[in-house]
Design a protein around this motif. Structure first.
Motif, short mmCIF file in Angstrom:
data_model
loop_
_atom_site.label_atom_id
_atom_site.label_comp_id
_atom_site.label_asym_id
_atom_site.label_seq_id
_atom_site.Cartn_x
_atom_site.Cartn_y
_atom_site.Cartn_z
N ALA A 187 53.71 168.12 20.75
CA ALA A 187 54.08 166.71 20.62
C ALA A 187 52.89 165.91 20.09
N GLY A 188 52.21 166.52 19.11
CA GLY A 188 51.00 165.86 18.59
C GLY A 188 51.21 165.21 17.24
N GLY A 189 52.42 165.37 16.66
CA GLY A 189 52.65 164.86 15.30
C GLY A 189 52.66 163.34 15.26
N GLN A 190 52.42 162.81 14.07
CA GLN A 190 52.34 161.36 13.93
C GLN A 190 53.70 160.71 13.68
N GLY A 191 54.71 161.53 13.41
CA GLY A 191 56.07 161.01 13.21
C GLY A 191 56.14 159.96 12.11
N THR A 192 55.42 160.22 11.02
CA THR A 192 55.34 159.23 9.95
C THR A 192 56.70 158.86 9.37
N ARG A 193 57.54 159.90 9.15
CA ARG A 193 58.82 159.62 8.50
C ARG A 193 59.74 158.80 9.39
N LEU A 194 59.66 159.02 10.68
CA LEU A 194 60.54 158.27 11.60
C LEU A 194 60.10 156.82 11.70
N CYS B 60 45.00 168.24 24.48
CA CYS B 60 44.96 167.55 23.19
C CYS B 60 44.46 168.47 22.08
N GLN B 61 45.13 168.46 20.95
CA GLN B 61 44.73 169.28 19.82
C GLN B 61 43.58 168.62 19.04
N GLY B 62 43.04 169.32 18.08
CA GLY B 62 41.93 168.79 17.28
C GLY B 62 42.40 167.91 16.13
N ASP C 92 45.38 168.24 13.50
CA ASP C 92 45.14 169.40 12.62
C ASP C 92 46.35 170.34 12.48
N GLY C 93 47.55 169.82 12.73
CA GLY C 93 48.77 170.60 12.52
C GLY C 93 49.18 171.34 13.79
N HIS C 94 50.47 171.74 13.86
CA HIS C 94 50.87 172.43 15.10
C HIS C 94 50.15 173.76 15.26
N VAL D 221 64.83 165.22 15.03
CA VAL D 221 64.71 163.81 14.63
C VAL D 221 63.50 163.72 13.70
N LYS D 222 63.76 163.57 12.42
CA LYS D 222 62.65 163.54 11.46
C LYS D 222 62.55 162.19 10.75
N ASN D 223 63.73 161.66 10.35
CA ASN D 223 63.72 160.52 9.44
C ASN D 223 64.26 159.25 10.09
P1 UTP Z 1 56.39 167.60 11.73
O1 UTP Z 1 55.70 168.48 10.77
O2 UTP Z 1 57.82 167.37 11.51
O3 UTP Z 1 55.59 166.24 11.83
O4 UTP Z 1 56.15 168.18 13.17
P2 UTP Z 1 55.93 164.91 12.61
O5 UTP Z 1 54.65 164.34 13.06
O6 UTP Z 1 56.94 165.11 13.69
O7 UTP Z 1 56.57 163.97 11.52
P3 UTP Z 1 56.03 163.47 10.09
O8 UTP Z 1 55.91 164.71 9.22
O9 UTP Z 1 54.70 162.79 10.30
O10 UTP Z 1 57.10 162.54 9.65
C1 UTP Z 1 56.98 169.11 13.78
C2 UTP Z 1 56.57 169.22 15.24
O11 UTP Z 1 55.22 169.63 15.34
C3 UTP Z 1 54.47 168.70 16.12
C4 UTP Z 1 55.24 167.40 16.06
O12 UTP Z 1 54.96 166.61 17.20
C5 UTP Z 1 56.67 167.89 16.01
O13 UTP Z 1 57.11 168.22 17.31
N1 UTP Z 1 53.12 168.57 15.53
C6 UTP Z 1 52.98 168.35 14.21
C7 UTP Z 1 52.05 168.64 16.37
O14 UTP Z 1 52.17 168.82 17.59
N2 UTP Z 1 50.81 168.49 15.82
C8 UTP Z 1 50.61 168.27 14.51
O15 UTP Z 1 49.44 168.15 14.08
C9 UTP Z 1 51.73 168.22 13.68
#
Ligand code: UTP
Length: 464
Positions: A104-111, A184-186, A211-213, A395-397
């Motif tokens: 759950a570290g993503g920035q969710g930019t598209r949403l 927490c990830q890097g 730094d990505g999943h 949920v992406k967009n």
């Molecule tokens: P996405 O690649 O779809 O990224 O992540 P996102 O952050 O949800 O959305 P965008 O691309 O910015 O719009 C897929 C899953 O991987 C997690 C996200 O939280 C999501 O559950 N993730 C992604 C991480 O935990 N860390 C990251 O660095 C990137």
């Protein structure tokens, strides 16, 4: 004062612009900026920019790619019987050998939501958040198997503080403190795509992003999660991403296949519906299972079909995996070796004149590691097909997009719950939306235990 060693490094690697605004910073800002700078591996950034990291030749790999060796839905007599797998999975769960990882570290930019995605309300009628939906489900699984299942939640600097506060404000949605482990990830800095210069998001702040999943492995190792799990008798991790509320958390069938196949990493896939669908393609190359992103798969390869007209490369990644703990332990030292993928993005930055620039086109490169790059490292990897209507609606967009929006996800959840009721003989009016809380029923089988042909739903109904 800036440590001489950092100042030298910054200069040696051609990043002196980072210190241009140093004198304008307050002592507190200087100290926090110095901290950030000391965490940067300037040598790595230079190597990544100069392209020394061997980038795969995707066209050649795609040409050599075949479908993965998978347990498919249509198989009349799969090599592992479904009932045997379910039994093995249930036993492992009941014996406390399984933990859950939620990234759950993503920035969710598209949403475009201003909080971590896990805090996004997605229950079609309940408005429960993604975090709550996952935890409710996990707790129902614990109840079913009379066992405690620890949940490891990976956050990032973008989501950590908010997530901790949210989960603590809600008492972990009922998880005991020893069942919830947040780590927490890097981060990685974004660089200017033309010059390789690290971008500043403020005069005393680097433009950093998670730094990505694939940062999971290094983060788990750094935070002692693997050791901790080993001490607790955990042998396998069920991995899911926070943005898919339909994931069948700790599915005994998937876990059972993983166990009976003696797999080190198992991945759940769905059948692609068209050649260039925006999912990773799970393929086999020289006997190794790996993933080729849709953007790296040449059109003519994606369009290849079998004699019956079905897609040759059919398996789409939905980012649900089961990992053997010992596998993660054995590869954790190569965590630094997971490749970085380069993504060109528009990243706002502070220019040399101290003014914020907001580019309308991609100006920067961001670096991310992907968890699925672990697949080819596994000595034994298994691929298992599932029905997307039962397991996948991320949920992406933001609303208005063609796919993966809050509205489409809520509809998918409601449709799934309706199908459980209908399979049990209930009738549900066409216009009614339904949502089932896992405490009421965890799955179709749970619904069958509660419902018969006399059960009718005529308006929106939340069964809880
Ligand atoms: P996405 O690649 O779809 O990224 O992540 P996102 O952050 O949800 O959305 P965008 O691309 O910015 O719009 C897929 C899953 O991987 C997690 C996200 O939280 C999501 O559950 N993730 C992604 C991480 O935990 N860390 C990251 O660095 C990137």
């Amino acid at each position: 004062m800036l440590d001489n060693k950092i100042a030298d490094e910054v200069k040696r690697f051609g990043q002196s612009h980072l210190l241009r605004h140093w004198d304008a910073l307050t002592p507190k800002q200087q100290s926090s900026f110095a901290n950030q700078l000391s965490s940067i591996d300037f040598k790595l950034i230079k190597r990544l920019f100069e392209g020394d990291e061997a980038q795969p030749d995707w066209a050649a790999l795609a040409a050599a790619a075949g479908p993965p060796d998978a347990i498919q839905l249509c198989e009349a007599s799969p090599r592992i019987k479904k009932e045997d797998a379910i039994e093995a999975g249930r036993k492992a769960l009941a014996n406390g050998r399984i933990a859950m990882i939620l990234v759950a570290g993503g920035q969710g930019t598209r949403l475009g939501f201003s909080h971590p995605k896990g805090m996004f309300p997605i229950g079609p009628l309940s408005n429960r958040t993604l975090f709550e939906m996952h935890i409710d489900r996990l707790r129902a699984v614990m109840k079913r198997y009379h066992v405690s299942i620890p949940m490891y939640v990976m956050t990032s600097s973008a989501t950590d503080a908010d997530t901790r506060l949210f989960l603590s404000d809600h008492d972990g949605f009922g998880l005991a403190s020893d069942q919830l482990r947040i780590f927490c990830q890097g981060s990685m800095p974004a660089i200017d795509a033309k010059t390789g210069q690290i971008l500043l998001s403020d005069k005393g702040e680097l433009a950093l992003s998670p730094d990505g999943h694939g940062g999971l492995l290094a983060a788990m190792a750094k935070n002692g999660c693997l050791e901790d799990a080993g001490d607790a008798g955990i042998d396998h991790f069920f991995y899911a991403q926070v943005d898919n509320p339909m994931v069948e958390i700790c599915d005994p069938l998937l876990i059972g296949y993983h166990l009976l196949a003696e797999s080190e990493m198992t991945t759940q896939v769905v059948r692609k519906t068209f050649p260039l669908e925006r999912v990773g393609n799970v393929v086999s190359i020289d006997g190794k299972t790996q993933i080729i992103e849709y953007s790296d798969l040449p059109k003519e390869v994606a369009e290849k079909t079998n004699p019956d007209g079905s897609l040759y490369l059919w398996a789409g990644n939905i980012a649900v995996h089961v990992f053997k703990r010992q596998f993660l332990e054995s590869v954790q030292h190569s965590a630094e070796g997971l490749p970085f993928h380069h993504a060109k993005k528009a990243v706002p930055f502070i220019g040399n004149d101290g003014v914020m620039v907001k580019p309308s086109e991609a100006n920067a490169i961001k670096f991310e590691r992907f968890v699925f790059d672990l697949l080819p490292m596994a000595k034994t990897a298994l691929v298992v097909e599932s029905d997307p209507a039962e397991v996948f609606a991320p949920v992406k967009n933001a609303e208005g997009a063609a796919t993966d929006t809050p509205t489409s996800v809520k509809k998918a959840i409601s449709n799934l719950h309706r199908s459980w009721l209908e399979k049990a003989g209930a009738s549900v009016a066409e216009t009614a939306r339904v949502e089932i809380h896992p405490n009421w029923a965890l799955d179709a089988e749970g619904v069958r235990e509660r419902v018969d042909g006399s059960f009718r739903i005529s308006t929106d109904t939340y069964l809880q």
